[in-house]
Design an enzyme around this catalytic site. Structure first.
Site, PDB file in Angstrom:
ATOM      1  N   HIS A   1      34.399  -6.049  -8.427  1.00 13.51           N
ATOM      2  CA  HIS A   1      34.641  -5.005  -7.420  1.00 13.51           C
ATOM      3  C   HIS A   1      34.330  -5.488  -6.004  1.00 13.51           C
ATOM      4  O   HIS A   1      34.027  -4.687  -5.126  1.00 13.51           O
ATOM      5  CB  HIS A   1      33.825  -3.758  -7.749  1.00 13.51           C
ATOM      6  CG  HIS A   1      34.188  -3.144  -9.060  1.00 13.51           C
ATOM      7  ND1 HIS A   1      35.423  -2.606  -9.311  1.00 13.51           N
ATOM      8  CD2 HIS A   1      33.484  -3.039 -10.213  1.00 13.51           C
ATOM      9  CE1 HIS A   1      35.473  -2.162 -10.553  1.00 13.51           C
ATOM     10  NE2 HIS A   1      34.302  -2.422 -11.130  1.00 13.51           N
TER      11      HIS A   1
ATOM     12  N   GLU B   1      14.150 -15.300   1.104  1.00  8.67           N
ATOM     13  CA  GLU B   1      12.838 -15.306   1.754  1.00  8.67           C
ATOM     14  C   GLU B   1      12.385 -16.695   2.161  1.00  8.67           C
ATOM     15  O   GLU B   1      11.872 -16.882   3.256  1.00  8.67           O
ATOM     16  CB  GLU B   1      11.769 -14.726   0.804  1.00  8.67           C
ATOM     17  CG  GLU B   1      11.786 -13.231   0.662  1.00  8.67           C
ATOM     18  CD  GLU B   1      10.714 -12.743  -0.307  1.00  8.67           C
ATOM     19  OE1 GLU B   1      10.045 -11.753  -0.004  1.00  8.67           O
ATOM     20  OE2 GLU B   1      10.548 -13.347  -1.392  1.00  8.67           O
TER      21      GLU B   1
ATOM     22  N   ARG C   1      -1.030 -12.850   6.300  1.00  8.04           N
ATOM     23  CA  ARG C   1      -0.715 -11.538   6.864  1.00  8.04           C
ATOM     24  C   ARG C   1       0.165 -11.629   8.115  1.00  8.04           C
ATOM     25  O   ARG C   1       0.654 -10.624   8.617  1.00  8.04           O
ATOM     26  CB  ARG C   1      -2.006 -10.790   7.228  1.00  8.04           C
ATOM     27  CG  ARG C   1      -2.924 -10.566   6.049  1.00  8.04           C
ATOM     28  CD  ARG C   1      -4.157  -9.805   6.495  1.00  8.04           C
ATOM     29  NE  ARG C   1      -3.808  -8.490   6.965  1.00  8.04           N
ATOM     30  CZ  ARG C   1      -3.671  -7.431   6.201  1.00  8.04           C
ATOM     31  NH1 ARG C   1      -3.846  -7.535   4.906  1.00  8.04           N
ATOM     32  NH2 ARG C   1      -3.358  -6.272   6.716  1.00  8.04           N
TER      33      ARG C   1
ATOM     34  N   TRP D   1       1.490 -10.908  13.348  1.00 10.24           N
ATOM     35  CA  TRP D   1       2.886 -10.751  12.929  1.00 10.24           C
ATOM     36  C   TRP D   1       3.467  -9.752  13.915  1.00 10.24           C
ATOM     37  O   TRP D   1       3.100  -8.576  13.917  1.00 10.24           O
ATOM     38  CB  TRP D   1       2.927 -10.203  11.497  1.00 10.24           C
ATOM     39  CG  TRP D   1       4.307 -10.093  10.919  1.00 10.24           C
ATOM     40  CD1 TRP D   1       5.021 -11.083  10.330  1.00 10.24           C
ATOM     41  CD2 TRP D   1       5.117  -8.908  10.843  1.00 10.24           C
ATOM     42  NE1 TRP D   1       6.232 -10.597   9.895  1.00 10.24           N
ATOM     43  CE2 TRP D   1       6.318  -9.267  10.196  1.00 10.24           C
ATOM     44  CE3 TRP D   1       4.961  -7.590  11.255  1.00 10.24           C
ATOM     45  CZ2 TRP D   1       7.343  -8.360   9.945  1.00 10.24           C
ATOM     46  CZ3 TRP D   1       5.971  -6.680  11.017  1.00 10.24           C
ATOM     47  CH2 TRP D   1       7.154  -7.067  10.370  1.00 10.24           C
TER      48      TRP D   1
ATOM     49  N   LYS E   1       2.974 -11.055   4.302  1.00 19.04           N
ATOM     50  CA  LYS E   1       2.726 -10.677   2.918  1.00 19.04           C
ATOM     51  C   LYS E   1       2.488  -9.183   2.766  1.00 19.04           C
ATOM     52  O   LYS E   1       2.868  -8.576   1.781  1.00 19.04           O
ATOM     53  CB  LYS E   1       1.515 -11.451   2.397  1.00 19.04           C
ATOM     54  CG  LYS E   1       1.221 -11.179   0.954  1.00 19.04           C
ATOM     55  CD  LYS E   1       1.101 -12.445   0.170  1.00 19.04           C
ATOM     56  CE  LYS E   1       1.147 -12.197  -1.310  1.00 19.04           C
ATOM     57  NZ  LYS E   1       2.501 -12.228  -1.843  1.00 19.04           N
TER      58      LYS E   1
ATOM     59  N   GLU F   1      15.920  -9.976  -7.643  1.00 17.90           N
ATOM     60  CA  GLU F   1      14.684 -10.672  -7.299  1.00 17.90           C
ATOM     61  C   GLU F   1      14.954 -12.162  -7.037  1.00 17.90           C
ATOM     62  O   GLU F   1      14.401 -12.748  -6.116  1.00 17.90           O
ATOM     63  CB  GLU F   1      13.656 -10.460  -8.428  1.00 17.90           C
ATOM     64  CG  GLU F   1      12.340 -11.203  -8.295  1.00 17.90           C
ATOM     65  CD  GLU F   1      11.542 -10.886  -7.040  1.00 17.90           C
ATOM     66  OE1 GLU F   1      11.885  -9.944  -6.308  1.00 17.90           O
ATOM     67  OE2 GLU F   1      10.576 -11.628  -6.776  1.00 17.90           O
TER      68      GLU F   1
ATOM     69  N   CYS G   1      -0.578  -9.003  10.487  1.00 18.71           N
ATOM     70  CA  CYS G   1      -1.737  -9.232  11.344  1.00 18.71           C
ATOM     71  C   CYS G   1      -3.035  -9.231  10.531  1.00 18.71           C
ATOM     72  O   CYS G   1      -3.236  -8.387   9.670  1.00 18.71           O
ATOM     73  CB  CYS G   1      -1.882  -8.210  12.461  1.00 18.71           C
ATOM     74  SG  CYS G   1      -0.500  -8.142  13.564  1.00 18.71           S
TER      75      CYS G   1
ATOM     76  N   LYS H   1      14.134 -14.005  -3.523  1.00 17.84           N
ATOM     77  CA  LYS H   1      13.275 -15.201  -3.410  1.00 17.84           C
ATOM     78  C   LYS H   1      13.987 -16.285  -2.607  1.00 17.84           C
ATOM     79  O   LYS H   1      13.392 -16.931  -1.754  1.00 17.84           O
ATOM     80  CB  LYS H   1      12.919 -15.769  -4.783  1.00 17.84           C
ATOM     81  CG  LYS H   1      11.890 -15.070  -5.600  1.00 17.84           C
ATOM     82  CD  LYS H   1      10.470 -15.152  -5.103  1.00 17.84           C
ATOM     83  CE  LYS H   1      10.172 -14.033  -4.152  1.00 17.84           C
ATOM     84  NZ  LYS H   1       9.706 -12.800  -4.630  1.00 17.84           N
TER      85      LYS H   1
ATOM     86  N   ASN I   1      -4.428  -4.460  14.321  1.00 14.60           N
ATOM     87  CA  ASN I   1      -3.392  -4.595  13.290  1.00 14.60           C
ATOM     88  C   ASN I   1      -2.780  -3.209  13.122  1.00 14.60           C
ATOM     89  O   ASN I   1      -3.484  -2.269  12.787  1.00 14.60           O
ATOM     90  CB  ASN I   1      -4.069  -5.073  11.988  1.00 14.60           C
ATOM     91  CG  ASN I   1      -3.189  -4.936  10.759  1.00 14.60           C
ATOM     92  OD1 ASN I   1      -3.701  -4.847   9.653  1.00 14.60           O
ATOM     93  ND2 ASN I   1      -1.893  -4.925  10.913  1.00 14.60           N
ATOM     94  N   GLY I   2      -1.484  -3.089  13.406  1.00 13.25           N
ATOM     95  CA  GLY I   2      -0.851  -1.774  13.257  1.00 13.25           C
ATOM     96  C   GLY I   2       0.072  -1.506  14.423  1.00 13.25           C
ATOM     97  O   GLY I   2       0.483  -2.429  15.135  1.00 13.25           O
TER      98      GLY I   2
HETATM   99  C1  G6P Z   1       6.471  -7.648   2.051  1.00 14.06           C
HETATM  100  C2  G6P Z   1       6.320  -8.954   1.307  1.00 14.06           C
HETATM  101  C3  G6P Z   1       7.053  -8.883  -0.023  1.00 14.06           C
HETATM  102  C4  G6P Z   1       6.544  -7.698  -0.826  1.00 14.06           C
HETATM  103  C5  G6P Z   1       6.673  -6.388  -0.045  1.00 14.06           C
HETATM  104  C6  G6P Z   1       5.952  -5.253  -0.740  1.00 14.06           C
HETATM  105  O1  G6P Z   1       7.776  -7.493   2.460  1.00 14.06           O
HETATM  106  O2  G6P Z   1       6.818 -10.028   2.080  1.00 14.06           O
HETATM  107  O3  G6P Z   1       6.807 -10.078  -0.752  1.00 14.06           O
HETATM  108  O4  G6P Z   1       7.266  -7.610  -2.015  1.00 14.06           O
HETATM  109  O5  G6P Z   1       6.072  -6.535   1.238  1.00 14.06           O
HETATM  110  O6  G6P Z   1       4.585  -5.542  -0.763  1.00 14.06           O
HETATM  111  P1  G6P Z   1       3.548  -4.881  -1.742  1.00 14.06           P
HETATM  112  O7  G6P Z   1       2.223  -5.487  -1.348  1.00 14.06           O
HETATM  113  O8  G6P Z   1       3.590  -3.407  -1.493  1.00 14.06           O
HETATM  114  O9  G6P Z   1       3.943  -5.218  -3.126  1.00 14.06           O
END
Ligand code: G6P
Length: 615
Positions: free
Chosen positions: A511, A495, A27, A75, A610, A488, A2, A492, A101-102
């Protein structure tokens, strides 16, 4: 998670709020809305979908303007994304409108009380409960908006940043924050509100970052009042000068922010190293470490807390710190750490890694660590963010604004900082000889060139993406430093392409995951580490003999694995600790191109945000 925007002044608030919301769309982007005071009444427009949809709706109206207003990009937490659950939310009388937001955790108890008092609700949100609680208090106590907001916030439990307007006092906006970010842009006879400063960068470079537990009654007829939410004491916040470069938050000819940010990685690493890596003097200068070096030398254990991609950076740091500085490291998901009764005391160092510096779980984890006496070191990208302020010391990554929801350059700069710390501590603890120290820092200094070289494989990677884009599952395998890279890479892909992917330490394949392998299941194998080369070669053969498709990331000039793999991506050779710098980038590009080919919204993937400022 948000975004909130607001404006109070003499300009038309609508375009300012609209453009501001677009900058905060990272956001959250499942619905949006704006409420303005048009000189006569409060007018509100909101809908499910992206801000562009709201813009289209509003463009059909004859008039939608005013000099005061608030806006929101959502969001969803409470209540699915639909028109009714979109913000701003209004009170039953329609007098008060708020954006939030929250999460208000005790909203259902409060809602029940309000229903008993005759209030009715149109949405499933906690925010509608809050705005009606404000109204209830305002009527009951006969107080103005500021006091009503303050009294209401003292009754709720949770995290919030809010902005509220009231038709009875249309020349003011009341804002407050606890656990979610909020800043106020200070212009000449005008104020701007934003979840971060980007919405108002075109108008002012002066900003006040509200601290947790603070509120402000912003008005244009008399001075703005800043005070604490918990009591009536006034605060005197500092006006900070913003140094964010507007050009850095634009796409600059790239199709997506994510691609732009992937290509910014060589320069982002240089920005992270600037002033810190001093080759001529043969030193690493990091005031956050230098000023507290005794703590770093005396500690027996470092605990790293983070979420998502930042957690993966933490996992790489575990390998770096243990190998280079011989310090024992534990890496924890912040969300687990905060509820696990961790054994942490004043001899411990807790490093929090967060791009945004606002992630609720990471913030809660460091608060807990501080309470237990630990020394907290923050590694954040966003300057002035909550985690960077809460930490006892820290380092900014200086990656520049990262807009694409999938983190790329933030990750590379996080591991840059972590490598600097590992090498610096290795030297200070007497683990590294001067010769080894110099070898590390010289190799680090050459990493920009190597990253640039990797980026030149973009076209090749795009072609590989076309071959595997229809897979429904992918396996990512790596060992040592490249195990977190495999995690990672898989993250990616999930996501932004919505293809299921799993990252595994290559040796663990036998395993379990090997059962999944068939001709439809591509395996992306990072096979750059000389130490494990033969072992990974065996894994590659095991996959091949089960007809699995293999995409291998190898060092330039690789002989063996390249012969067996279906596709190879060559990266320049470097030392083991720095291989994640060259192996992560092909995986970012692979995910990017697959997602583009599948027609996904790369910068704003579904269901993600984000910055996650709720639990
Ligand atoms: C969200 C984002 C991720 C990010 C994570 C941690 O899930 O979508 O891309 O890695 O938060 O965010 P930060 O700002 O704490 O690195």
């Amino acid at each position: 998670m948000c975004g909130i925007v607001g404006y109070l002044g003499s300009k038309n608030a609508y375009p300012i709020i609209l453009e501001g919301l677009k900058r905060l769309e990272y956001r959250g982007y499942d619905s949006a809305g704006i409420c303005l005071y048009n000189g006569n009444k409060l007018i509100s427009n909101k809908s499910k979908g992206k801000i562009s949809k709201l813009e289209k709706r509003i463009s059909k109206l004859k008039t939608f303007h005013g000099n005061i207003g608030i806006g929101h990009t959502r969001w969803a937490t409470h209540g699915e994304p639909n028109d009714k659950n979109s913000h701003p939310h209004s009170s039953n009388s329609n007098d008060i409108h708020i954006v939030h937001n929250g999460i208000i955790e005790n909203y259902s108890a409060v809602k029940e009380e309000l229903i008993n008092k005759g209030f009715h609700f149109h949405s499933e949100t906690d925010t509608e409960v809050l705005v009606n609680l404000i109204e209830y208090i305002q009527i009951k106590e006969n107080v103005k908006l500021g006091e009503a907001v303050q009294l209401a916030l003292n009754q709720v439990i949770g995290a919030y940043s809010i902005a509220a307007i009231d038709i009875k006092k249309p020349d003011e906006i009341v804002v407050a924050r606890l656990g979610s970010p909020l800043c106020i842009g200070v212009g000449k006879d005008e104020y701007f509100i934003g979840s971060d400063a980007t919405p108002f960068l075109d108008y002012t470079k002066k900003a006040i970052y509200l601290k947790d537990g603070e509120m402000a009654i912003i008005r244009n007829h008399k001075p703005t009042q800043y005070r604490k939410i918990a009591d009536d004491s006034f605060t005197n916040p500092t006006v900070e000068k913003l140094e964010i470069d507007l050009a850095k938050i634009q796409k600059k000819g790239f199709d997506h922010f994510m691609l732009k940010e992937i290509f910014e990685q060589p320069s982002a690493v240089i920005d992270t190293l600037r002033g810190r890596l001093r080759l001529k003097k043969g030193i690493i200068k990091m005031s956050g470490i230098d000023d507290f070096i005794d703590k770093f030398l005396s500690t027996n254990k470092i605990t790293i807390v983070a979420c998502g991609t930042s957690w993966h950076a933490g996992l790489i740091a575990e390998y770096m710190f243990e190998k280079i500085a011989k310090i024992s490291v534990e890496v924890e998901y912040a969300s687990e750490f905060r509820y696990r009764n961790p054994v942490i005391d004043k001899s411990d160092i807790v490093i929090a890694i967060s791009q945004s510096g606002e992630t609720a779980d990471t913030l809660a984890a460091i608060k807990l660590a501080k309470k237990q006496g630990a020394f907290v070191y923050g590694i954040c990208n966003v300057v002035g963010s909550t985690i960077s302020r809460e930490a006892d010391a820290g380092s900014y990554t200086h990656a520049g604004p990262e807009i694409g929801v999938a983190s790329t350059k933030a990750f590379i700069t996080q591991i840059t900082i972590l490598f600097l710390i590992a090498v610096k501590l290795g030297k200070s603890r007497g683990v590294l000889s001067s010769k080894q120290f110099r070898e590390y820092i010289y190799e680090l200094n050459s990493i920009k060139k190597k990253i640039t070289k990797v980026l030149s494989s973009n076209d090749k990677i795009k072609k590989i993406a076309a071959k595997i884009k229809n897979a429904t599952n992918c396996l990512y395998l790596g060992r040592g430093y490249n195990f977190p890279v495999a995690l990672e890479g898989a993250l990616k892909l999930k996501e932004i392409s919505y293809i299921h992917a799993e990252g595994y330490p290559a040796a663990e394949m036998k395993h379990g995951p090997i059962a999944l392998i068939d001709k439809n299941m591509p395996s992306i194998i990072i096979a750059t580490n000389k130490l494990y080369y033969d072992k990974i070669l065996s894994n590659v053969q095991e996959i091949k003999s089960r007809k699995g498709k293999i995409i291998a990331v190898v060092f330039e000039g690789d002989k063996e694995i390249s012969k067996i793999a279906d596709y190879t991506i060559e990266v320049p050779e470097t030392i083991p600790a720095l291989t994640p710098f060259v192996t992560t980038i092909p995986l970012q590009l692979l995910s990017y191109h697959i997602a583009v080919k599948l027609g996904r919204n790369v910068d704003q993937p579904r269901n993600l945000a984000k910055s996650v400022t709720v639990e």
